[in-house]
Each structure stands twice: as structure tokens, then as C-alpha cells.
Design an enzyme around this catalytic site. Structure first.
Site, PDB file in Angstrom:
ATOM      1  NE  ARG A 158      -1.625  -1.607   3.514  1.00 50.12           N
ATOM      2  CZ  ARG A 158      -1.824  -1.786   4.813  1.00 50.12           C
ATOM      3  NH1 ARG A 158      -2.970  -1.444   5.346  1.00 50.12           N
ATOM      4  NH2 ARG A 158      -0.880  -2.289   5.586  1.00 50.12           N
ATOM      5  CG  LEU A 160     -15.411  -3.617   6.918  1.00 50.35           C
ATOM      6  CD1 LEU A 160     -15.925  -4.269   8.195  1.00 50.35           C
ATOM      7  CD2 LEU A 160     -16.364  -3.944   5.770  1.00 50.35           C
ATOM      8  CB  CYS A 173      -3.362  -0.438  -7.180  1.00 52.72           C
ATOM      9  SG  CYS A 173      -1.589  -0.255  -7.086  1.00 52.72           S
ATOM     10  CE  LYS A 208      -2.020   0.061 -12.594  1.00 55.81           C
ATOM     11  NZ  LYS A 208      -1.492  -1.286 -12.654  1.00 55.81           N
TER      12      LYS A 208
HETATM   13  C1  UDX Z   1      -3.742  -0.971  -2.863  1.00 55.15           C
HETATM   14  C2  UDX Z   1      -3.702  -2.340  -2.153  1.00 55.15           C
HETATM   15  O1  UDX Z   1      -4.182  -2.202  -0.804  1.00 55.15           O
HETATM   16  C3  UDX Z   1      -2.316  -2.937  -2.181  1.00 55.15           C
HETATM   17  O2  UDX Z   1      -2.304  -4.206  -1.567  1.00 55.15           O
HETATM   18  C4  UDX Z   1      -1.923  -3.038  -3.651  1.00 55.15           C
HETATM   19  O3  UDX Z   1      -0.781  -3.733  -3.887  1.00 55.15           O
HETATM   20  C5  UDX Z   1      -1.901  -1.653  -4.268  1.00 55.15           C
HETATM   21  O4  UDX Z   1      -3.216  -1.110  -4.164  1.00 55.15           O
HETATM   22  P1  UDX Z   1      -3.130   1.529  -2.285  1.00 55.15           P
HETATM   23  O5  UDX Z   1      -3.548   1.862  -3.672  1.00 55.15           O
HETATM   24  O6  UDX Z   1      -1.876   2.123  -1.766  1.00 55.15           O
HETATM   25  O7  UDX Z   1      -2.970  -0.058  -2.101  1.00 55.15           O
HETATM   26  O8  UDX Z   1      -4.311   2.022  -1.330  1.00 55.15           O
HETATM   27  P2  UDX Z   1      -5.263   1.413  -0.218  1.00 55.15           P
HETATM   28  O9  UDX Z   1      -4.759   1.771   1.114  1.00 55.15           O
HETATM   29  O10 UDX Z   1      -5.572   0.003  -0.462  1.00 55.15           O
HETATM   30  O11 UDX Z   1      -6.570   2.315  -0.504  1.00 55.15           O
HETATM   31  C6  UDX Z   1      -7.213   2.305  -1.787  1.00 55.15           C
HETATM   32  C7  UDX Z   1      -8.422   3.211  -1.778  1.00 55.15           C
HETATM   33  O12 UDX Z   1      -9.434   2.703  -0.915  1.00 55.15           O
HETATM   34  C8  UDX Z   1      -8.146   4.632  -1.294  1.00 55.15           C
HETATM   35  O13 UDX Z   1      -8.867   5.559  -2.078  1.00 55.15           O
HETATM   36  C9  UDX Z   1      -8.645   4.605   0.140  1.00 55.15           C
HETATM   37  O14 UDX Z   1      -9.012   5.868   0.629  1.00 55.15           O
HETATM   38  C10 UDX Z   1      -9.851   3.686   0.001  1.00 55.15           C
HETATM   39  N1  UDX Z   1     -10.237   3.043   1.270  1.00 55.15           N
HETATM   40  C11 UDX Z   1      -9.410   2.152   1.872  1.00 55.15           C
HETATM   41  C12 UDX Z   1     -11.480   3.338   1.840  1.00 55.15           C
HETATM   42  O15 UDX Z   1     -12.252   4.155   1.287  1.00 55.15           O
HETATM   43  N2  UDX Z   1     -11.849   2.701   2.979  1.00 55.15           N
HETATM   44  C13 UDX Z   1     -11.047   1.786   3.609  1.00 55.15           C
HETATM   45  O16 UDX Z   1     -11.469   1.241   4.640  1.00 55.15           O
HETATM   46  C14 UDX Z   1      -9.781   1.506   3.039  1.00 55.15           C
END
Ligand code: UDX
Length: 432
Positions: A150, A246, A256, A259
Site C-alpha cells: 500500500r 470497511l 492500483c 486500474k
Molecule cells: C492498494 C492495495 O491495498 C495494495 O495491496 C496493492 O498492492 C496496491 O493497491 P493503495 O492503492 O496504496 O494499495 O491504497 P489502499 O490503502 O488500499 O486504498 C485504496 C483506496 O481505498 C483509497 O482511495 C482509500 O481511501 C480507500 N479506502 C481504503 C477506503 O475508502 N476505505 C477503507 O477502509 C480503506
């Protein structure tokens, strides 16, 4: 300890390189961008990534970590070659493999005999085979080893992963790649390359689906008068559901999830399966952007809409990163601008003078401010879009004085609603 070449110094490549060096390997990171390499050699980190500066500094000092221009230069003496180049979305929704193929073609002539090329980039199912074909080196094995990092916690995720996935039909190569992680305490799973590649996409698409589900539940909560915070808390006690991932929000984004979810739908289509479930996951997310923008617009007095502005707090796709790619905040912002309303924005990781917002989104007509109060002065609505800690500490007495209208849309349920309400603010969160 092994000698590892890392091709591509984005957040995945740089984190992988710095962490492998920290684990004691000898690492040479390569990029085509000469300026970036010069900055890295001087210890300057081009991205916001917690703990990465310390590891890069440690690696440079110990000599375990070096940066060079050009993949061939890094690969010519290495045993392992990690491909960490971008796989952006092509026009047809499929991942664009041109960087990956170019990197493979560049290293092919210099790869030492019996070395291992490792695919770390998120690549469509079957790409390990494509890399093998481009390399055309029967003496070199290609292994899939997807990343699950992440942004913002990539170092922590690398050094303390939930699992390490290795995809290869060659047992000896799998054991050698597994050996690179010997000092990491995590389950190591070995499977075939196609399954490893599928694990990566399935994991990201599942998490995206989980978030779309939660955001849809938040909308339901608004309709029936339930509190989504309590609903997800109650759901999370069920160990089959789990507490993580959640939190409702303005929609999900980043480099990520969007895409990879689109790419998986595409991979399925090409394989003859209409994975329409994923179309819904994407649609619910788009609806969430619309709904959040509508909440912001609803909070504006229509008679002053043309003369007032909205203060956007947070532009990055989540807190803890400076990444603006596919940010839900930007998606919502676009919709607000399209309705003819002006926006002033503040984000602790996006400064007006670094020019990044203008470079990433040249068409966005937004004034960036250097603190939240400058954005809020004279605004009709405060829209909290990213869950930065500093927004919890905002001074609402001051906000009440400087804003034209006391209204908050908290798209992350970041605030305790009674705090702004006590100062006369109308507060709207998500699903409560
Ligand atoms: C993600 C995956 O988690 C990671 O394992 C992968 O390899 C790359 O993509 P990342 O893109 O860094 O990582 O972000 P992440 O922390 O997963 O959040 C993604 C999106 O979901 C963000 O917009 C975040 O704000 C949103 N999110 C996340 C929520 O809205 N609620 C949550 O509880 C968690």
C-alpha cells in the site's frame, strides 16, 4: 546474500530495492530517468513513503544500495532481476505492457546465465510467459512475485507482509526467490505463474468490491436512518468478514484499484467470461463520486452559487501519500467545478509551488492554498475529502468566524459530528 537488480524506481521498485538492501542483499536500482537517479544517489526520495528515506540513506551509506541509469547496467552482474515498471491502463482497458516488454528486451542480452527475472509489476495473467518470450533466454527463468504494497505503508507492508506469493513451475527457481525473503516472517506460497498473477488481481478487485459494498451500505443507511459506523463495527466482529477495509468514503481510487479492477474485467472478457460483477463494483464507485459531489452542491445556497466557493480539504487519494492518481477527491472536485462552483483546495502533501496538481491535472481550475483556513475563508462549504490527521484538529471556532456559511460535508466520517455542530455547523457525513 544475493545480488539483485531492480528495474524501475517507482514506489514499488524503490521500496523493494531499499527493503532488500535492508535485509542484507546487494541491490542496484535502475531507472531511465537520469535526474531521478541523480536525486536518489544524493539521498533525495521522490515520493512520500514512510520510513523509505531512512532505508535508502542506510543502504547508500552501507554500499548495499546503488542507483544507476539504464536496466542493462544494473542487470549485467545480478542474479535476480526485479521488473518493477509501470503497467498503465491502455485505451482499451487492458494493461499496457510496453514498459515491461522494453525492460525485458533491454536486459535480455546482458543477463548472466542461470539468473532469474522476477515480475513484480502487476501484469495481466499470462505475462510471465510474455516476458519469457521477449527475453528468449532458455537459460534464464521468469518467476512471478506480485507485490501487495500500500502506498504510504509500503515499507511496513514489505517487511511485515501477510504473505509472499511466488509463481513458477521451476522448483529450484522458486526456492531461490523464496530465499530472498528468508529474514521475513511470513507465509510463503508457491504456485504456478498464472495463479500468482490471478491472486494479485483477485485480491485488489476483492478489496475494491468490499469498499463498493460498504459505500452502498452507507447509502442504504442514509435512506433507512441507520449509522454506518455502527453497522460496519457490528459486521466486523464476524471473523469471516473482518474489521479491515470497511471505512466508507467518497469512493475508492489510487494507482492500483481502478486500474486493476478494470484490467481484471478485461482479462475475464478476453478469456470468454463476462465478469459483470466487476462492472457493478466500478459503477457503484462512480455513483459514490456523484453522490458525494451532490452532497457538496446541496449544501450551497443556490442564489449565491456563482459568487461563493467550496473549500476542499484533501486532494490525494488517501492520507499518508502525495499521490493524486485517480483520486476520489479529484473526481468529486471535477463534478463540483462542472456545476459552475469555484473551489479552493488545501492538501498537506500538495503544495501550490511544487506544480504537481497542475502537471497531473492541467485542466483543473482550482486555487491551492497553503493552509486549511485560507481555503475556508469566505467558503460556503467545507468538504473533507482525505482523512489527514490534521483535519481532526481543525479549529471550528475559527472556521465558524471565517466561513460565509457553516456547512461541512465530511466524506470520510473523520470528525466527531458534535464538535462542528456545537459551533452551529450543519454537518453531513457518509451513511450517518
Ligand atoms: C492498494 C492495495 O491495498 C495494495 O495491496 C496493492 O498492492 C496496491 O493497491 P493503495 O492503492 O496504496 O494499495 O491504497 P489502499 O490503502 O488500499 O486504498 C485504496 C483506496 O481505498 C483509497 O482511495 C482509500 O481511501 C480507500 N479506502 C481504503 C477506503 O475508502 N476505505 C477503507 O477502509 C480503506
Amino acid at each position: 546474500m544475493a545480488t539483485i537488480a531492480i528495474i524501475g524506481t517507482g514506489y514499488v521498485g524503490l521500496t523493494t530495492g531499499a527493503c532488500f538492501a535492508h535485509l542484507g542483499h546487494e541491490v542496484i536500482c535502475a531507472d531511465i530517468d537520469e535526474r531521478k537517479i541523480a536525486r536518489l544517489n544524493a539521498g533525495e526520495i521522490p515520493i512520500v513513503e514512510k520510513g523509505l528515506d531512512r532505508l535508502v540513506d542506510e543502504g547508500i551509506r552501507s554500499g548495499q544500495l546503488r542507483f544507476v541509469v539504464g536496466a542493462a547496467e544494473a542487470s549485467k552482474n545480478a542474479e535476480f532481476h526485479y521488473l518493477c515498471v509501470p503497467t498503465p491502463q491502455g485505451e482499451d482497458g487492458a494493461a499496457d505492457l510496453s514498459y515491461l516488454e522494453a525492460a525485458a528486451a533491454e536486459i535480455a542480452p546482458v543477463l548472466p546465465t542461470n539468473s532469474i527475472v522476477v515480475n513484480k509489476s502487476t501484469v495481466p495473467v499470462g505475462s510471465t510467459r510474455v516476458v519469457g518470450r521477449v527475453l528468449n533466454r532458455p537459460d534464464v527463468t521468469v518467476v512471478s512475485n506480485p507485490e501487495f504494497l500500500r502506498e504510504g505503508t509500503a515499507v511496513q507492508d514489505f517487511l511485515h507482509p501477510d504473505r509472499v506469493v511466488i509463481g513458477s513451475r521451476d522448483t529450484e527457481a522458486s526456492i531461490r526467490v523464496a530465499g530472498l525473503y528468508a529474514r521475513i516472517a511470513a507465509p510463503i506460497m508457491v504456485t504456478d505463474p498464472v495463479s500468482a498473477e490471478t491472486i494479485k488481481y483477485a485480491s485488489n478487485a476483492f478489496l475494491a468490491a468490499k469498499l463498493s459494498f460498504v459505500n452502498a451500505i452507507a447509502t442504504l443507511c442514509e435512506a433507512v436512518g441507520a449509522d454506518v459506523n455502527d453497522v460496519v463495527l457490528g459486521m466486523g466482529y464476524d471473523s469471516r468478514i473482518g474489521r479491515e477495509f470497511l471505512r466508507p468514503g467518497p469512493g475508492w481510487g489510487g494507482s492500483c484499484f481502478p486500474k486493476d479492477t478494470r484490467a481484471l474485467a478485461n482479462i475475464a472478457k478476453e478469456a470468454g467470461y463476462d465478469f459483470s460483477f466487476l462492472d457493478q463494483v466500478l459503477k457503484v464507485n462512480d455513483d459514490q463520486f456523484d453522490r458525494t459531489a451532490q452532497k457538496v452542491l446541496d449544501a450551497i445556497d443556490p442564489t449565491v452559487a456563482a459568487s461563493t466557493h467550496v473549500a476542499f480539504l484533501g486532494l490525494t487519494f488517501k492520507a499518508g501519500t502525495d499521490d493524486l492518481r485517480e483520486s476520489p477527491s479529484i473526481e468529486v472536485l471535477r463534478r463540483v467545478l462542472a456545476a459552475g462552483v469555484k473551489v479552493k483546495a488545501y492538501d498537506p502533501a500538495v503544495m501550490a509551488d511544487d506544480g504537481r496538481l497542475a502537471r497531473t491535472y492541467p485542466d483543473l481550475d482550482v486555487e491551492l492554498t497553503s493552509d486549511p483556513y485560507a481555503a475556508a475563508e469566505g467558503a460556503s462549504v467545507l468538504a473533507i475529502m482525505t482523512e489527514w490527521d490534521e483535519f481532526v484538529e481543525l479549529d471550528f471556532d475559527k472556521m465558524a468566524e471565517i466561513m460565509a456559511r457553516r456547512s461541512i460535508v465530511d466524506a470520510r466520517n473523520l470528525l466527531e459530528p458534535t464538535i462542528p455542530r456545537r459551533r452551529g455547523f450543519v454537518y453531513r457525513g457518509v451513511g450517518r
